[in-house]
Design an enzyme around this catalytic site. Structure first.
Site, PDB file in Angstrom:
ATOM      1  N   LEU A  69       1.387  -1.155   0.250  1.00 26.65           N
ATOM      2  CA  LEU A  69      -0.008   0.283   0.396  1.00 26.65           C
ATOM      3  C   LEU A  69       0.613   1.015   0.169  1.00 26.65           C
ATOM      4  CD1 LEU A  69      -2.543  -1.047   3.028  1.00 26.65           C
ATOM      5  CD2 LEU A  69      -2.240  -1.878   0.544  1.00 26.65           C
ATOM      6  N   ARG A  70       2.224   1.371   0.140  1.00 29.75           N
ATOM      7  CA  ARG A  70       3.261   2.119   0.193  1.00 29.75           C
ATOM      8  C   ARG A  70       3.169   3.332   1.218  1.00 29.75           C
ATOM      9  NH1 ARG A  70       6.533  -0.653  -2.814  1.00 29.75           N
ATOM     10  NH2 ARG A  70       5.506  -0.935  -5.023  1.00 29.75           N
ATOM     11  N   ASP A 311      -0.265  -9.610  -5.847  1.00 35.49           N
ATOM     12  CA  ASP A 311       1.641  -9.351  -5.983  1.00 35.49           C
ATOM     13  C   ASP A 311       1.862  -7.853  -5.962  1.00 35.49           C
ATOM     14  OD1 ASP A 311       4.061  -9.081  -4.951  1.00 35.49           O
ATOM     15  OD2 ASP A 311       4.586  -9.885  -6.704  1.00 35.49           O
ATOM     16  N   HIS A 315       2.963   1.886  -8.735  1.00 36.83           N
ATOM     17  CA  HIS A 315       4.485   2.785  -9.057  1.00 36.83           C
ATOM     18  C   HIS A 315       3.672   3.940  -9.290  1.00 36.83           C
ATOM     19  CE1 HIS A 315       7.443   0.197  -7.688  1.00 36.83           C
ATOM     20  NE2 HIS A 315       7.064  -0.984  -8.537  1.00 36.83           N
TER      21      HIS A 315
END
Length: 431
Positions: A69-70, A311, A315
């Site tokens: 989820l960054r 997965d 980005h």
């Protein structure tokens, strides 16, 4: 249109109920966030809202075993709020996140931060994996018991290497003592170092450094040997090769406490997808040869590989615009998980119950959740999907913050129409 219901009761009528054990037409009645009944209406039940699911499939909400989820640390790529919302609108009700955030999930404070930011009525729930080693540096074990008490459902070192087998041994002993599942992405650091593609003809022709299949099999064999001595429960994530799948199948035959998943893109693509240096297909573990892809599909069909995950790795645009070896690996997979999985089942003749089980029941059992099936008393996490609502994958319309996908332009037929999360109804793509 999107929104959640305000009432506490919901009736889903005339749908085709499909899970790992069920395939029949029946009604579902939901109250206080749980499934109150399947089939006949409970006495005195009055629905605040009713959905006519005739012609649609009602399955458990999808449970994704690996989604980054960054946040915290990489909010310029995506956020917890944005990704959990995108997941819910795609029929996914639970996301399991690896610990390679910044800061690393090796302290209760980080677990608490993520859980607080993930709390929203119209978003997928988050299951957190704690760090196996402090700062994921691979040398010193984390305080696993403390992380478990803080709410972590397992531990992992993500894609970071562990320094030596002694550390692995102690980690498996510790995890077994505290009844924690250890999640491992099997990739030997020496054999995979600097590699960006499958070590095969395509990588050779493109002049790209390769990652051999042995990078996966050596790592699996090493962990299996330690499992035999420690009895630790291990989940092997993102299996990518025929040989790796065979090792997992053999371990299960020996009744070792193991499970495994495969990323959906490994079941649909092979290493020819990187032709032309297409960085959208740059993933780690890499896309492998066609024989590997076929073997992975067969392993899903047989149950040797338990689960399918996205997965998900969103980005920013710049991350995929450099020369192939220097681009960041990963695919944005939340928006397309359901549609691509259904397409896979049609292409490869995977039984629908098996497919749904690999996306719901199996990951639910691996994470020890009270969801993943349609049964009275369980948490009401459901996906109501249409299989004839054709749509085209377009990067700019993905709800995830990440627009990086190699599936742009692909025509898909399955799509979530409604998602139910703990009894609350979310309109996803309803007409």
């Amino acid at each position: 249109m999107s929104g959640t219901m305000n009432g506490k009761t919901l009736a889903i009528l005339h749908g085709r109920l499909l899970d790992a054990e069920t395939d029949r037409t029946a009604d579902i009645y939901i109250e206080n966030g749980c499934i109150a009944a399947v089939g006949a209406s409970p006495r005195g039940f009055r629905a605040d809202e009713t959905i006519d699911a005739k012609g649609m499939i009602v399955c458990p909400g999808l449970i994704d075993l690996c989604a980054r989820l960054r946040e915290p640390g990489y909010e310029y790529k995506a956020t917890i709020r944005g990704e959990t919302r995108a997941a819910a609108l795609s029929g996914i009700t639970t996301l399991c996140i690896p610990p390679d955030t910044n800061p690393v999930i090796d302290e209760p404070a980080v677990v608490d931060l993520i859980q607080k930011r993930a709390q929203a009525d119209d978003a997928a729930a988050v299951a957190v994996l704690g760090a196996l080693t402090t700062r994921l540096e691979g040398a010193q074990l984390s305080e696993m018991a403390t992380l478990k008490a803080a709410g972590c459902c397992g531990v992992s070192n993500a894609l970071r290497p562990v320094t030596n087998n002694r550390v692995w041994y102690r980690a498996l002993e510790y995890a077994a003592t505290h009844e924690l599942t250890l999640h491992v992405v099997p990739l030997d650091p020496a054999l995979s170092a600097n590699g960006v593609a499958h070590a095969g003809a395509v990588a050779t022709r493109l002049g790209l450094p390769g990652i051999p299949v042995s990078a996966e099999t050596v790592a699996i064999a090493q962990i299996l040997a330690l499992i035999e001595e420690t009895g630790a429960r291990v989940h092997f994530g993102r299996i990518s090769s025929a040989a790796g799948a065979a090792l997992i199948a053999s371990a299960k035959e020996r009744q070792l406490p193991v499970s495994a998943d495969v990323a959906l893109h490994q079941l649909l693509l092979n290493d020819t997808a990187i032709d032309g240096f297409d960085s959208q297909a740059h993933v780690i573990p890499p896309l492998r040869a066609e024989r590997d892809r076929k073997a992975l599909v067969a392993a899903v069909k047989s149950g040797a590989i338990d689960a399918i995950c996205s997965d998900h790795q969103p980005h920013n645009l710049d991350a995929k615009q450099n020369p192939f070896p220097t681009t960041e690996a990963g695919i944005s997979g939340l928006d397309t998980l359901l549609g691509l999985a259904w397409e896979l089942a049609q292409r490869e003749q995977i039984p629908q119950q098996r497919l749904i089980g690999a996306l719901t029941d199996a990951p639910g059992r691996i994470l020890k959740l009270q969801s993943g099936r349609i049964a009275q008393g369980l948490r009401a996490d459901l996906c109501i999907l249409s299989t004839d609502q054709a749509w085209t994958v377009e990067a700019q319309t993905l709800r995830s913050g990440g627009k990086n996908t190699p599936f742009t332009g692909m025509r898909l037929n399955a799509r979530a129409v409604y998602t139910v999360i703990a009894g609350k109804l979310l309109h996803c793509n309803a007409d």
